[in-house]
Write a protein that holds these residues in place. Structure first.
Motif, PDB file in Angstrom:
ATOM      1  N   VAL A 175       0.855  -1.189   0.000  1.00  0.00           N
ATOM      2  CA  VAL A 175       0.000   0.000   0.000  1.00  0.00           C
ATOM      3  C   VAL A 175       0.886   1.232   0.000  1.00  0.00           C
ATOM      4  O   VAL A 175       1.951   1.258   0.622  1.00  0.00           O
ATOM      5  CB  VAL A 175      -0.948   0.018   1.220  1.00  0.00           C
ATOM      6  CG1 VAL A 175      -1.957  -1.125   1.127  1.00  0.00           C
ATOM      7  CG2 VAL A 175      -0.182  -0.084   2.536  1.00  0.00           C
ATOM      8  N   SER A 176       0.451   2.241  -0.723  1.00  0.00           N
ATOM      9  CA  SER A 176       1.296   3.427  -0.875  1.00  0.00           C
ATOM     10  C   SER A 176       1.586   4.043   0.492  1.00  0.00           C
ATOM     11  O   SER A 176       0.708   4.171   1.338  1.00  0.00           O
ATOM     12  CB  SER A 176       0.619   4.446  -1.784  1.00  0.00           C
ATOM     13  OG  SER A 176      -0.635   4.823  -1.278  1.00  0.00           O
ATOM     14  N   ARG A 177       2.840   4.391   0.677  1.00  0.00           N
ATOM     15  CA  ARG A 177       3.300   4.870   1.972  1.00  0.00           C
ATOM     16  C   ARG A 177       2.601   6.161   2.386  1.00  0.00           C
ATOM     17  O   ARG A 177       2.278   6.347   3.567  1.00  0.00           O
ATOM     18  CB  ARG A 177       4.813   5.080   1.913  1.00  0.00           C
ATOM     19  CG  ARG A 177       5.463   5.449   3.234  1.00  0.00           C
ATOM     20  CD  ARG A 177       6.977   5.423   3.107  1.00  0.00           C
ATOM     21  NE  ARG A 177       7.481   4.074   2.917  1.00  0.00           N
ATOM     22  CZ  ARG A 177       7.748   3.233   3.909  1.00  0.00           C
ATOM     23  NH1 ARG A 177       7.559   3.602   5.168  1.00  0.00           N
ATOM     24  NH2 ARG A 177       8.209   2.034   3.660  1.00  0.00           N
ATOM     25  N   ASP A 178       2.306   7.044   1.441  1.00  0.00           N
ATOM     26  CA  ASP A 178       1.719   8.326   1.803  1.00  0.00           C
ATOM     27  C   ASP A 178       0.212   8.256   2.027  1.00  0.00           C
ATOM     28  O   ASP A 178      -0.411   9.256   2.376  1.00  0.00           O
ATOM     29  CB  ASP A 178       2.045   9.397   0.748  1.00  0.00           C
ATOM     30  CG  ASP A 178       1.515   9.031  -0.623  1.00  0.00           C
ATOM     31  OD1 ASP A 178       0.996   7.903  -0.797  1.00  0.00           O
ATOM     32  OD2 ASP A 178       1.603   9.876  -1.540  1.00  0.00           O
ATOM     33  N   ALA A 220      -6.430  -0.965  -9.396  1.00  0.00           N
ATOM     34  CA  ALA A 220      -6.089  -0.662 -10.786  1.00  0.00           C
ATOM     35  C   ALA A 220      -5.099   0.490 -10.895  1.00  0.00           C
ATOM     36  O   ALA A 220      -4.232   0.504 -11.782  1.00  0.00           O
ATOM     37  CB  ALA A 220      -7.366  -0.340 -11.569  1.00  0.00           C
ATOM     38  N   ALA A 221      -5.223   1.469  -9.983  1.00  0.00           N
ATOM     39  CA  ALA A 221      -4.305   2.609  -9.984  1.00  0.00           C
ATOM     40  C   ALA A 221      -2.971   2.280  -9.323  1.00  0.00           C
ATOM     41  O   ALA A 221      -2.074   3.106  -9.271  1.00  0.00           O
ATOM     42  CB  ALA A 221      -4.950   3.800  -9.273  1.00  0.00           C
ATOM     43  N   ARG A 222      -2.854   1.044  -8.804  1.00  0.00           N
ATOM     44  CA  ARG A 222      -1.637   0.554  -8.163  1.00  0.00           C
ATOM     45  C   ARG A 222      -1.254   1.349  -6.927  1.00  0.00           C
ATOM     46  O   ARG A 222      -0.083   1.548  -6.624  1.00  0.00           O
ATOM     47  CB  ARG A 222      -0.488   0.453  -9.157  1.00  0.00           C
ATOM     48  CG  ARG A 222      -0.764  -0.668 -10.167  1.00  0.00           C
ATOM     49  CD  ARG A 222       0.273  -0.816 -11.217  1.00  0.00           C
ATOM     50  NE  ARG A 222      -0.098  -1.951 -12.092  1.00  0.00           N
ATOM     51  CZ  ARG A 222       0.386  -2.132 -13.309  1.00  0.00           C
ATOM     52  NH1 ARG A 222       1.282  -1.282 -13.796  1.00  0.00           N
ATOM     53  NH2 ARG A 222      -0.001  -3.166 -14.035  1.00  0.00           N
ATOM     54  N   ARG A 223      -2.306   1.816  -6.232  1.00  0.00           N
ATOM     55  CA  ARG A 223      -2.101   2.314  -4.877  1.00  0.00           C
ATOM     56  C   ARG A 223      -2.140   1.147  -3.895  1.00  0.00           C
ATOM     57  O   ARG A 223      -1.608   1.240  -2.794  1.00  0.00           O
ATOM     58  CB  ARG A 223      -3.172   3.359  -4.536  1.00  0.00           C
ATOM     59  CG  ARG A 223      -3.071   4.640  -5.356  1.00  0.00           C
ATOM     60  CD  ARG A 223      -4.049   5.687  -4.872  1.00  0.00           C
ATOM     61  NE  ARG A 223      -5.429   5.357  -5.205  1.00  0.00           N
ATOM     62  CZ  ARG A 223      -6.058   5.721  -6.322  1.00  0.00           C
ATOM     63  NH1 ARG A 223      -5.397   6.437  -7.242  1.00  0.00           N
ATOM     64  NH2 ARG A 223      -7.316   5.401  -6.537  1.00  0.00           N
ATOM     65  N   ILE A 224      -2.828   0.077  -4.300  1.00  0.00           N
ATOM     66  CA  ILE A 224      -2.816  -1.203  -3.586  1.00  0.00           C
ATOM     67  C   ILE A 224      -2.350  -2.248  -4.590  1.00  0.00           C
ATOM     68  O   ILE A 224      -2.930  -2.372  -5.671  1.00  0.00           O
ATOM     69  CB  ILE A 224      -4.218  -1.582  -3.063  1.00  0.00           C
ATOM     70  CG1 ILE A 224      -4.747  -0.519  -2.098  1.00  0.00           C
ATOM     71  CG2 ILE A 224      -4.190  -2.941  -2.400  1.00  0.00           C
ATOM     72  CD1 ILE A 224      -6.185  -0.764  -1.666  1.00  0.00           C
ATOM     73  N   VAL A 225      -1.307  -2.991  -4.240  1.00  0.00           N
ATOM     74  CA  VAL A 225      -0.745  -3.969  -5.174  1.00  0.00           C
ATOM     75  C   VAL A 225      -0.644  -5.320  -4.471  1.00  0.00           C
ATOM     76  O   VAL A 225      -0.030  -5.434  -3.399  1.00  0.00           O
ATOM     77  CB  VAL A 225       0.655  -3.542  -5.664  1.00  0.00           C
ATOM     78  CG1 VAL A 225       1.209  -4.576  -6.637  1.00  0.00           C
ATOM     79  CG2 VAL A 225       0.604  -2.162  -6.308  1.00  0.00           C
ATOM     80  N   SER A 262       0.634  -1.853  14.217  1.00  0.00           N
ATOM     81  CA  SER A 262      -0.618  -1.845  13.468  1.00  0.00           C
ATOM     82  C   SER A 262      -0.399  -1.087  12.167  1.00  0.00           C
ATOM     83  O   SER A 262       0.439  -0.184  12.086  1.00  0.00           O
ATOM     84  CB  SER A 262      -1.740  -1.186  14.275  1.00  0.00           C
ATOM     85  OG  SER A 262      -1.492   0.205  14.473  1.00  0.00           O
ATOM     86  N   ILE A 263      -1.151  -1.488  11.152  1.00  0.00           N
ATOM     87  CA  ILE A 263      -1.020  -0.860   9.852  1.00  0.00           C
ATOM     88  C   ILE A 263      -2.408  -0.702   9.245  1.00  0.00           C
ATOM     89  O   ILE A 263      -3.283  -1.550   9.437  1.00  0.00           O
ATOM     90  CB  ILE A 263      -0.108  -1.690   8.918  1.00  0.00           C
ATOM     91  CG1 ILE A 263       0.135  -0.963   7.594  1.00  0.00           C
ATOM     92  CG2 ILE A 263      -0.657  -3.086   8.696  1.00  0.00           C
ATOM     93  CD1 ILE A 263       1.217  -1.589   6.734  1.00  0.00           C
ATOM     94  N   GLY A 264      -2.634   0.378   8.534  1.00  0.00           N
ATOM     95  CA  GLY A 264      -3.935   0.598   7.905  1.00  0.00           C
ATOM     96  C   GLY A 264      -3.805   1.441   6.647  1.00  0.00           C
ATOM     97  O   GLY A 264      -2.916   2.289   6.526  1.00  0.00           O
ATOM     98  N   TRP A 265      -4.693   1.184   5.717  1.00  0.00           N
ATOM     99  CA  TRP A 265      -4.768   1.932   4.457  1.00  0.00           C
ATOM    100  C   TRP A 265      -5.870   2.973   4.579  1.00  0.00           C
ATOM    101  O   TRP A 265      -6.979   2.678   5.023  1.00  0.00           O
ATOM    102  CB  TRP A 265      -5.051   0.953   3.318  1.00  0.00           C
ATOM    103  CG  TRP A 265      -5.651   1.550   2.078  1.00  0.00           C
ATOM    104  CD1 TRP A 265      -6.950   1.518   1.699  1.00  0.00           C
ATOM    105  CD2 TRP A 265      -4.957   2.247   1.046  1.00  0.00           C
ATOM    106  NE1 TRP A 265      -7.120   2.156   0.496  1.00  0.00           N
ATOM    107  CE2 TRP A 265      -5.895   2.615   0.071  1.00  0.00           C
ATOM    108  CE3 TRP A 265      -3.621   2.605   0.861  1.00  0.00           C
ATOM    109  CZ2 TRP A 265      -5.556   3.311  -1.075  1.00  0.00           C
ATOM    110  CZ3 TRP A 265      -3.282   3.305  -0.281  1.00  0.00           C
ATOM    111  CH2 TRP A 265      -4.230   3.644  -1.226  1.00  0.00           C
ATOM    112  N   THR A 266      -5.589   4.198   4.177  1.00  0.00           N
ATOM    113  CA  THR A 266      -6.556   5.297   4.314  1.00  0.00           C
ATOM    114  C   THR A 266      -6.720   6.087   3.026  1.00  0.00           C
ATOM    115  O   THR A 266      -7.320   7.160   3.032  1.00  0.00           O
ATOM    116  CB  THR A 266      -6.110   6.261   5.435  1.00  0.00           C
ATOM    117  OG1 THR A 266      -4.794   6.758   5.142  1.00  0.00           O
ATOM    118  CG2 THR A 266      -6.094   5.561   6.782  1.00  0.00           C
ATOM    119  N   GLY A 267      -6.221   5.560   1.917  1.00  0.00           N
ATOM    120  CA  GLY A 267      -6.218   6.340   0.689  1.00  0.00           C
ATOM    121  C   GLY A 267      -7.443   6.163  -0.186  1.00  0.00           C
ATOM    122  O   GLY A 267      -7.478   6.678  -1.313  1.00  0.00           O
ATOM    123  N   ASP A 268      -8.463   5.477   0.281  1.00  0.00           N
ATOM    124  CA  ASP A 268      -9.637   5.185  -0.544  1.00  0.00           C
ATOM    125  C   ASP A 268     -10.659   6.307  -0.452  1.00  0.00           C
ATOM    126  O   ASP A 268     -10.583   7.188   0.415  1.00  0.00           O
ATOM    127  CB  ASP A 268     -10.254   3.859  -0.101  1.00  0.00           C
ATOM    128  CG  ASP A 268     -10.506   3.826   1.401  1.00  0.00           C
ATOM    129  OD1 ASP A 268     -11.515   4.389   1.846  1.00  0.00           O
ATOM    130  OD2 ASP A 268      -9.652   3.275   2.135  1.00  0.00           O
TER     131      ASP A 268
END
Length: 754
Positions: free
Chosen positions: A350-353, A418-423, A505-511
């Protein structure tokens, strides 16, 4: 009964196999006249065949059955012109259960057969199992149909007339859904519903000369039951009789809930949802009845994960407690904890930023990934990213459940993928096993590595089982603070009480969902945490087991707790006191000394056993379920755990969460099995609390304030919460306001008992 299957080494087991295949009861194996040399030659031929294998099955370590698997397309079946329906993914199977001279053991052959079917379908490439028993072999044909086989037609194979039969993966997955299992599941759930709903005073059975009666709007139920302290009911499931208009009817858990729904306070709009969760619980119960083989006695010396996978009940208070709405029948067979199947976690970059990683004290991102994944796997993931033209330095790695990837990430977050923010970068090398909490996984490849907990967007027991990245950002810091407090306290150290830290802990927040103004379950679908394993903290001669196991009864009704007491050799009262000193006393101390409350139900504690006796405890699930209920100074970054609770609610951290939530079941089980009268159990609980107070005179003010020995306490009810709102039982940010009370309960430790 522990069943294992291994490749057959005919040199080591020739005499045993020869005695099996030449026994008169093995006539259908067609080797009655075989010599030792004949048997050796046959299995040496199989060993050299590229598409035919022989396996030795053991029961409790002793050789007990023989299995052969083969590719039907490369067998004599393929040469039979009137068998046109062999297909890729077929696996042929033969099984021979060792003939015995003693009394037959009920269910023995069925358990062996189930183990063989699990062995066949363990290969994901197998879509169907094919068998061709002699048409005269009625017993094995019945076993086949019970397991899900469909008989196609009679065929001639050499001198044998065989019944060609096939079982697809789907048929096998549904084989547990049959009337015999359903009747047992219905009765068990109605017994539990009567017991728990009566305990929470939503139902009011009436005593009769012969037992109990529960009249409903259209049905009348009669049954036998025992009542224990804390208004705890144990209903005899076999005794339940349901009548409508004087006519006896089948006992049906869903019909029971639908009929009593107004008394239970289930909103009309949510009744179908609760009935769906109840149906899923019934399906899970049928699966366990069909497949689980370990007895309570087997578990006494079993390892941690064998005990974890053997649990048959789920939460002891909730009636609909194995819902898992979202899993289909194959998902259950593959991912449910009771199947004891290992899984390989998938990993996404997941993208770091647009993500966060929170680390506890002493943790480092690079070291965390290196320790959990290894350098080779990290290199493979980085190569995947570079192959897509992406810089690995711009990404973090996040573990996800395979179900979550297929059903949520690859669909709900398709734009981000698809945008490769999640791979998707691949699977890890280690295999993990789901725990009873279903979204937490133990590393079976390397038990010293951390537990992994991931978001899993299924509905279970009143909650969507997601994880909030925002809420978990403080989790490692909270765990550090609690661990420091516990480790610095002399009383807790003496008791060996510890916490298993959630250290990252880790989480994705870019959606897009995180960009909306209001929170939703969609914000809880891509997150994970790592929790310490208890294994590195075990001393020589110690082993661990979930504390939930103390409430476990096997299919025959025997309890794990009673078997542990018997195996320990200790007087039952001494065993109970050791358990209470390891469990109750540290939690009482945390409340009195720090106003610190945990959520101490069975699955949140790991028992450390020595000589079958619980001697100390590890607490887990700290980040979500810990509260400071007083003015103890807290660092700002962990201040969210401070809660405001009325004084009479604070003591419920013992009265409700421990006495009513755990100990009433343990006390009743030990009494019911004749191990220890419940009055003596509660006498030890009182003594445990009194002795702690005597050892800590400096806490006298807190002892008076909490007053654990008060005559009565408020009766906080769990099922009422779930029935009121089957989609979200409580507001996790204000749990005190969510509580529902039903009068008071008499305190079983209020008065001294000899």
């Amino acid at each position: 009964m522990r069943i294992t299957i291994e490749p057959l080494e005919i040199e080591a087991h020739l005499a045993t196999v020869h005695s099996w295949v030449t026994h008169p009861r093995s006539a259908y194996w067609m080797m009655l006249d075989a010599t030792l040399e004949d048997v050796a030659a046959e299995y040496e031929r199989i060993a050299g065949h590229p598409h035919h294998d022989a396996w030795l099955g053991r029961v409790d370590g002793a050789p007990a059955f023989l299995v052969e698997t083969y590719d039907p397309a490369r067998s004599e079946l393929a040469g039979i012109t009137h068998v046109p329906d062999l297909a890729p993914g077929d696996l042929g199977m033969h099984v021979l259960v060792a003939p015995t001279s003693g009394e037959p053991v009920s269910g023995y052959t069925t358990r062996v057969f189930r183990a063989v079917m699990r062995h066949c379908f363990a290969d994901p490439g197998v879509r169907r199992v094919v068998v061709e028993p002699d048409v005269r072999n009625e017993p094995i044909r019945r076993k086949n149909t019970e397991a899900g086989f469909v008989e196609l037609r009679e065929i001639s194979i050499g001198e044998k007339t065989a019944m060609l039969s096939v079982c697809t993966r789907e048929m096998y997955a549904a084989a547990h859904l049959r009337p015999e299992n359903l009747r047992v599941a219905h009765r068990h759930l109605v017994a539990k519903a009567i017991a728990e709903f009566s305990h929470e005073r939503m139902l009011a059975p009436v005593a009769t000369d012969t037992g109990w009666e529960l009249p409903g709007p259209s049905s009348t139920y009669t049954f036998a039951a025992r009542r224990f302290l804390l208004d705890h009911w144990v209903v005899d499931a076999d005794s339940i009789v349901r009548r409508i208009g004087g006519e006896e009817q089948e006992v049906d858990a869903q019909a029971f809930v639908a009929e009593f729904a107004p008394d239970l306070g289930i909103p009309d709009t949510l009744l179908p949802t609760y009935l769906e969760e109840l149906a899923a619980t019934i399906a899970s119960a049928c699966w366990k009845l069909e497949h689980q083989t370990l007895t309570a006695a087997d578990l006494v010396d079993a390892d941690h994960q064998s005990v974890e996978g053997a649990m048959s009940e789920g939460h002891p208070a909730f009636v609909a407690n194995n819902g898992r709405i979202g899993f289909d029948i194959d998902d259950h067979a593959r991912w449910a904890p009771e199947t004891s199947n290992d899984l390989s976690l998938l990993w996404v970059a997941v993208s770091r930023d647009q993500s966060h990683l929170a680390l506890g004290r002493g943790e480092d991102e690079d070291r965390l990934y290196a320790a959990e994944l290894g350098e080779a796997t990290l290199a493979r993931f980085a190569a995947k990213l570079r192959g897509l033209g992406l810089d690995p330095a711009g990404f973090r790695y996040l573990p996800v459940h395979p179900w979550q990837w297929r059903h949520k990430l690859a669909v709900t977050f398709a734009a981000d993928v698809a945008a490769r923010r999640i791979v998707l970068v691949g699977s890890g090398e280690d295999v993990h096993r789901p725990q009873q909490s279903i979204r937490t996984y133990f590393n079976t490849s390397r038990p010293e590595r951390h537990y992994v907990k991931t978001a899993l967007s299924i509905q279970n027991m009143g909650f969507m089982r997601g994880l909030s990245p925002a809420y978990m950002a403080a989790t490692p810091l909270i765990n550090d603070w609690v661990a420091d407090l516990v480790e610095s306290d002399a009383e807790l150290k003496e008791r060996g009480f510890g916490v298993l830290r959630e250290l990252a802990s880790i989480g994705w927040t870019g959606d897009i969902f995180h960009a909306l103004p209001n929170p939703s379950p969609y914000r809880k679908m891509i997150a994970a945490l790592w929790r310490e394993s208890p294994v590195p903290r075990l001393a020589e001669g110690e082993r661990c087991a979930t504390m939930a196991a103390l409430l476990h009864r096997d299919a025959g009704g025997a309890s794990y707790a009673a078997e542990l007491v018997r195996a320990s050799g200790l007087p039952a009262r001494a065993w109970v006191r050791s358990y209470l000193d390891a469990y109750l006393r540290p939690l009482v101390h945390c409340l009195l000394a720090y106003d610190l409350a945990f959520m101490p139900h069975g699955e949140n504690l790991v028992m450390v056993l020595r000589d079958h006796v619980p001697v100390r405890m590890f607490m887990k699930d700290i980040g979500e379920e810990v509260a400071v209920m007083g003015d103890l100074p807290l660092p700002e970054e962990v201040s969210r755990i401070r809660g405001s609770f009325p004084d009479d609610v604070k003591a419920l951290a013992v009265h409700t969460d421990i006495f009513d939530g755990v100990l009433r079941y343990v006390a009743a089980i030990l009494d019911d099995e004749g191990v220890l009268p419940e009055t003596e159990f509660w006498a030890e609980a009182r003594a445990c609390i009194v002795d702690h107070a005597a050892d800590h005179p400096e806490l006298a003010e807190a002892v008076d304030r909490y007053d654990f020995l008060r005559p009565r306490f408020r009766h906080s009810c769990l099922n009422r919460l779930q029935l009121r709102n089957t989609l979200q039982m409580v507001d996790i940010t204000d749990q005190a306001e969510s509580l529902i009370f039903a009068g008071t309960l008499a305190n079983p430790v209020a008065n001294p008992v000899a």
